[in-house]
Design an enzyme around this catalytic site. Structure first.
Site, PDB file in Angstrom:
ATOM      1  N   ASP A 325       0.247  -1.170  -0.141  1.00 52.45           N
ATOM      2  CA  ASP A 325      -0.030  -0.305  -0.176  1.00 52.45           C
ATOM      3  C   ASP A 325       1.024   1.304  -0.185  1.00 52.45           C
ATOM      4  OD1 ASP A 325       0.104   0.478   2.936  1.00 52.45           O
ATOM      5  OD2 ASP A 325      -1.331   1.519   3.140  1.00 52.45           O
ATOM      6  N   GLU A 366      -4.141  13.243   9.282  1.00 56.23           N
ATOM      7  CA  GLU A 366      -5.221  14.138   8.234  1.00 56.23           C
ATOM      8  C   GLU A 366      -5.669  15.260   8.594  1.00 56.23           C
ATOM      9  OE1 GLU A 366      -5.102  10.645   7.767  1.00 56.23           O
ATOM     10  OE2 GLU A 366      -3.963  10.395   5.440  1.00 56.23           O
ATOM     11  N   PHE A 399     -13.954   9.495   8.528  1.00 57.31           N
ATOM     12  CA  PHE A 399     -13.403   9.229   7.054  1.00 57.31           C
ATOM     13  C   PHE A 399     -13.916   7.086   7.390  1.00 57.31           C
ATOM     14  CE2 PHE A 399     -10.247   6.947   5.690  1.00 57.31           C
ATOM     15  CZ  PHE A 399     -10.069   8.199   4.621  1.00 57.31           C
ATOM     16  N   ALA A 401     -12.671   4.327   4.424  1.00 55.76           N
ATOM     17  CA  ALA A 401     -11.599   4.069   3.231  1.00 55.76           C
ATOM     18  C   ALA A 401     -13.055   3.577   2.238  1.00 55.76           C
ATOM     19  CB  ALA A 401     -10.679   2.857   3.422  1.00 55.76           C
ATOM     20  N   ARG A 404     -14.548   7.580   1.459  1.00 56.33           N
ATOM     21  CA  ARG A 404     -13.068   8.371   1.355  1.00 56.33           C
ATOM     22  C   ARG A 404     -13.522   9.911   2.269  1.00 56.33           C
ATOM     23  NH1 ARG A 404     -11.047   4.603  -2.742  1.00 56.33           N
ATOM     24  NH2 ARG A 404     -11.916   4.268  -3.716  1.00 56.33           N
ATOM     25  N   LYS A 417     -15.383  16.995   3.595  1.00 60.27           N
ATOM     26  CA  LYS A 417     -14.100  17.051   2.834  1.00 60.27           C
ATOM     27  C   LYS A 417     -13.299  15.690   2.565  1.00 60.27           C
ATOM     28  CE  LYS A 417     -10.395  16.477   6.256  1.00 60.27           C
ATOM     29  NZ  LYS A 417     -11.231  15.852   7.596  1.00 60.27           N
ATOM     30  N   ASP A 548      -5.532  -2.271   5.102  1.00 56.23           N
ATOM     31  CA  ASP A 548      -5.001  -3.631   4.188  1.00 56.23           C
ATOM     32  C   ASP A 548      -5.014  -4.438   5.416  1.00 56.23           C
ATOM     33  OD1 ASP A 548      -3.738  -1.724   3.077  1.00 56.23           O
ATOM     34  OD2 ASP A 548      -2.380  -1.068   4.522  1.00 56.23           O
TER      35      ASP A 548
HETATM   36  N1  ATP Z   1      -9.522  11.535   7.405  1.00 59.15           N
HETATM   37  C1  ATP Z   1      -9.918  12.528   5.862  1.00 59.15           C
HETATM   38  N2  ATP Z   1     -10.708  12.616   5.898  1.00 59.15           N
HETATM   39  C2  ATP Z   1     -11.399  12.804   3.938  1.00 59.15           C
HETATM   40  N3  ATP Z   1     -10.849  12.221   3.466  1.00 59.15           N
HETATM   41  C3  ATP Z   1      -9.684  11.308   3.679  1.00 59.15           C
HETATM   42  C4  ATP Z   1      -8.978  11.261   5.158  1.00 59.15           C
HETATM   43  N4  ATP Z   1      -8.294  10.306   4.660  1.00 59.15           N
HETATM   44  C5  ATP Z   1      -7.907   9.850   3.655  1.00 59.15           C
HETATM   45  N5  ATP Z   1      -8.967  10.629   2.174  1.00 59.15           N
HETATM   46  C6  ATP Z   1      -9.082  10.505   1.577  1.00 59.15           C
HETATM   47  O1  ATP Z   1      -9.580   8.952   1.427  1.00 59.15           O
HETATM   48  C7  ATP Z   1      -8.281   8.023  -0.024  1.00 59.15           C
HETATM   49  C8  ATP Z   1      -8.173   7.171   0.864  1.00 59.15           C
HETATM   50  O2  ATP Z   1      -7.848   6.462   2.166  1.00 59.15           O
HETATM   51  P1  ATP Z   1      -7.538   5.512   2.393  1.00 59.15           P
HETATM   52  O3  ATP Z   1      -6.822   5.422   3.497  1.00 59.15           O
HETATM   53  O4  ATP Z   1      -8.030   4.318   2.071  1.00 59.15           O
HETATM   54  O5  ATP Z   1      -6.324   5.257   0.969  1.00 59.15           O
HETATM   55  P2  ATP Z   1      -5.204   5.788   1.045  1.00 59.15           P
HETATM   56  O6  ATP Z   1      -4.245   5.878   2.579  1.00 59.15           O
HETATM   57  O7  ATP Z   1      -5.031   6.816   0.610  1.00 59.15           O
HETATM   58  O8  ATP Z   1      -3.896   5.206   0.871  1.00 59.15           O
HETATM   59  P3  ATP Z   1      -3.006   3.621   0.640  1.00 59.15           P
HETATM   60  O9  ATP Z   1      -4.440   2.760   0.784  1.00 59.15           O
HETATM   61  O10 ATP Z   1      -2.009   3.277   0.126  1.00 59.15           O
HETATM   62  O11 ATP Z   1      -3.008   3.883   2.830  1.00 59.15           O
HETATM   63  C9  ATP Z   1      -7.356   9.123   0.416  1.00 59.15           C
HETATM   64  O12 ATP Z   1      -6.342   9.213  -0.430  1.00 59.15           O
HETATM   65  C10 ATP Z   1      -7.492  10.370   1.334  1.00 59.15           C
HETATM   66  O13 ATP Z   1      -8.246  11.283  -0.611  1.00 59.15           O
HETATM   67 MG    MG Z   2      -2.793   2.938   4.543  1.00 57.79          MG
END
Ligand code: ATP
Ligand code: MG
Ligand code: K
EC number: 7.2.2.6
Length: 709
Positions: A325, A366, A399, A401, A404, A417, A548
């Site tokens: 990831d 974030e 939030f 995954a 998003r 957001k 993951d």
């Molecule tokens: N706290 C948050 N609030 C809103 N949107 C978020 C937040 N954190 C991440 N995102 C958005 O959601 C997307 C998906 O997050 P996710 O955690 O699934 O993957 P990632 O952290 O970007 O990547 P990876 O899977 O490689 O860890 C991010 O790429 C970002 O655009």
């Molecule tokens: Mg990750």
């Protein structure tokens, strides 16, 4: 989860820059020096080796058990009819068994020192247990149970494994990683787990205990390095079957020699038959198999990798695909907001206010970084508690995954957001559209490898996009070269990320992975693994997040970053204490080395046995069948010295190969077939020749002993 925004702003920016404080530009591959084979380690192992001679333990190795039975039989014969020859053979048979258990004891002993220092790290650790009334009570660290909540402050040793539910701290993990640079651990994100035995250096954290007593990370590590949790791997079982079969075959061969020889009027003594049998069965590999396995696990621990099974280590040797990831694995994973970009019709303050509002209840790194950046830009606003109602009644959109997005539902409006595609869809659903300049900004941030987040607000009159937040993350250094090394080993690397395709492409190029998959949900990550496996490939997965976890569990080899969430670490079958995604290079190397070492020593052992047969049988029967004298090319002194020399050689070869079994056959990144061919040549041929030279030399020496020569 407690929703108190924590003071990330109090941490100096430079400290929060990298996962490892102080060394953001330099990603170290820390390895402990391998334990040396010293005289003291051998003497320390000796009593343990004698203890292992108990038949109950020996039965696990049928080859060595056969030798043990033979040695017992010969001892009985010696008591009745002692002779120099029979006593000498019997003594060397006992030494043969002892050398076998000694190799295992030495291998185990190398982990003991490490286990002791790990134990010491937890000795007398006290914990501040949080009581239901909010107060705390001092208890012993070993009393803590699952889901207890403890408070740890600067200077405290963290009493058990857990997950931070409140706060942020810098932690010294050197007791488990040997790495002295502190790391940041904080609630909410993918860096929330802490390990018992590590030390809080600054600030204060509240930790929910995630391990039962005796099941902590350090407990598991101790059991691992002490070799207490060894189970036979499929490869070891296959070898076991081969060794049992060979033992039976040679038992039959030896037994049938007796009537054959007595027909000719020369009944061989039982001592000679036992000696012959021991020389023929594959004692070398039978004696060294446990040491090879233990040493492999030991090497893994030296590389700061903790594996729950030997099977995963061996599988790693045959991996062809590696999925990783992005956030927290390829990058450091403390993505922080670095800038706000309002849409044309929106004022900067309006955007920042909305972005801040959407993040007030967002406990991820974030989310907190957005609140911090808003404060830095001088924009303040209501705290959660001041929003007219208590935070309990507020509808917090956490939030996830799969959505998003994150945000808040207020009385008259909703703020969100999230990933550009997700927020654009949210707004489009309510009849709004994404302005062109915002789309361009999103492209621009993504192309630099940053993560754009869109901010939107929705009222009963419709929805609007207010602008973009730029989240920046840093690729861990040294990735390019390490991924190139993986490619050379024949391993394809694929980055699977929840982030958008443009960002994914930019990071993939910067890190140098072969391929990538963007906008992947946890299910998508799992599906990629299933697809690779269905095509007959062995897959490794490296990750740190809860998203993951399913993929880590399904992969043939799942390596969790130690910085990751408890769920990820639980699902994986290995944890890398250094949180280094390219550690797989070392893991694959160790797996291959384990398989090659076992293969090489098996080849050597069997070749050796065949050679011994041809070296001593002619000498045995020259008196009976003078024709065989032609075959006695070695010109051994007598049949007694031929037999004894072979037994001595057979025992000494075990000792001679212990260092190789512990160190492992050198592994280089060449194709498996070439490595196999080369090993067959070196160890097969070596195994054939060695006995002729060794036995001849020993024969020359012992032939001076009266009663042998
Ligand atoms: N706290 C948050 N609030 C809103 N949107 C978020 C937040 N954190 C991440 N995102 C958005 O959601 C997307 C998906 O997050 P996710 O955690 O699934 O993957 P990632 O952290 O970007 O990547 P990876 O899977 O490689 O860890 C991010 O790429 C970002 O655009
Ligand atoms: Mg990750
Ligand atoms: K043998």
């Amino acid at each position: 989860m407690t929703r108190t925004p924590t003071g990330l702003a109090t941490v100096p920016q430079t400290l929060a820059d990298g996962n490892r404080l102080g060394t953001p530009g330099e990603h170290k591959h820390h390895t402990k020096a391998p334990a040396k084979l010293t005289l003291s380690s051998v003497t320390a192992a000796l009593p343990v080796a004698v203890g292992k001679l108990a038949p109950r333990q020996m039965i696990h190795s049928p080859v060595m058990f056969t030798v043990l039975v033979g040695a017992g039989l010969c001892t009985a014969i010696c008591l009745v009819r002692p002779s120099v020859f029979s006593i000498a053979v019997t003594a060397w048979l006992w030494l043969t068994v002892l050398f076998g258990t000694l190799s295992e004891a030495i291998a185990e002993g190398r982990g003991k020192a490490q286990a002791d220092s790990l134990r010491a790290s937890r000795q007398g650790v006290q914990a501040r247990l949080r009581l239901p009334d909010g107060g705390t009570k001092q208890v012993s660290g070993t009393e803590l149970r699952l889901n207890d909540v403890v408070v740890c402050e600067a200077g405290d040793v963290i009493p058990s494994d857990g997950e931070i539910i409140e706060g942020l701290a810098s932690v010294d993990e050197s007791t488990i990683t040997g790495e002295s640079a502190p790391v940041i651990r904080e609630s909410g994100g993918d860096r929330s787990s802490v390990t018992g035995g590590t030390k809080v250096l600054s600030d204060r954290i509240v930790v929910r205990i995630t391990a039962e007593p005796g099941q902590t990370f350090i407990d598991r590590m101790i059991r691992l390095v002490e070799g207490a949790v060894r189970q036979k791997t499929p490869n070891e079982i296959a070898l076991h079957v081969l060794l049992v079969s060979l033992t039976i075959v040679f038992l039959v061969v030896t037994m049938s020699l007796a009537p054959f020889a007595s027909l000719a009027g020369a009944t061989p003594s039982p001592i000679v038959l036992v000696a012959l049998l021991v020389c023929l069965i594959p004692t070398t590999i039978g004696a060294l198999v446990p040491a090879i396995g233990i040493a492999g696990m030991d090497r893994l621990v030296q590389h700061n990798v903790l594996a729950t099974s030997g099977r995963a280590v061996e599988t790693a040797g045959d991996i062809t695909t590696l999925l990783l990831d992005k956030t927290g694995t390829i990058t450091y994973g403390n993505r922080r907001a670095v800038n706000f970009f309002p849409a044309n019709t929106v004022g900067m303050t309006e955007l920042i206010e909305a972005a801040r509002l959407s993040s007030l209840a967002d406990e991820t790194p974030e989310g907190r970084s957005v609140v911090d950046l808003a404060a830095e830009k001088g924009v303040s606003g209501p705290e959660l508690a001041e929003l007219g109602r208590g935070p309990e009644q507020l509808n917090v959109v956490e939030f996830s995954a799969s959505t998003r997005m994150s945000g808040l539902d207020l009385d008259s409006r909703r703020v969100r957001k999230g990933a550009a595609a997700a927020v654009a869809a949210f707004v489009a659903d309510l009849g709004g559209r994404t302005p062109d300049e915002v789309t361009r900004r999103v492209q621009e941030i993504s192309a630099q490898g940053g993560t754009p987040l869109l901010v939107a607000t929705a009222t009963k009159d419709g929805a609007r996009i207010l602008g973009t937040i730029h989240l920046a993350d840093v690729v861990k250094p040294g990735m390019q070269a390490r991924f190139a090394e993986l490619r050379k080993m024949g391993i394809r690397t694929v980055m699977v990320t929840g982030d958008n395709p443009v960002t994914a492409k930019a990071i993939a190029a910067e890190a140098g992975v072969d391929d990538f998959l963007a906008e992947a949900t946890p299910e998508d990550k799992l599906a990629v693994i299933k697809k690779e496996q269905a095509a007959g490939r062995l897959v490794a997965m490296t990750g740190d997040g809860t998203n993951d976890a399913p993929a880590l569990a399904a992969a043939d080899v799942g390596v969790a970053m130690n910085s990751g969430t408890p769920a990820a670490k639980e699902a994986a079958n290995m944890v890398d204490l250094d949180s280094d995604p390219t550690k797989l290079i070392n893991i694959v190397g160790i797996g291959k080395q384990l398989l090659i070492t076992r293969g090489a020593l098996t080849t050597f052992s069997i070749a050796n046995d065949v050679a011994k047969y041809f070296a001593i049988v002619p000498a045995l029967f020259t008196a009976t069948y003078p024709g065989l004298g032609l075959l006695n090319v070695m010109g051994l002194t007598s049949s007694a010295s031929a037999i004894l020399s072979a037994v001595i050689f057979n025992a000494l070869i075990i000792i001679a190969l212990i260092p190789l079994a512990l160190r492992g056959v050198k592994y280089r990144a060449v194709s498996a077939n070439r490595a196999l061919g080369r090993n067959l040549l070196v160890y097969g041929l070596g195994g054939l020749i060695a006995p002729f030279i060794g036995i001849k030399l020993i024969d020359l020496i012992i032939s001076v002993i009266p009663g042998i020569g």
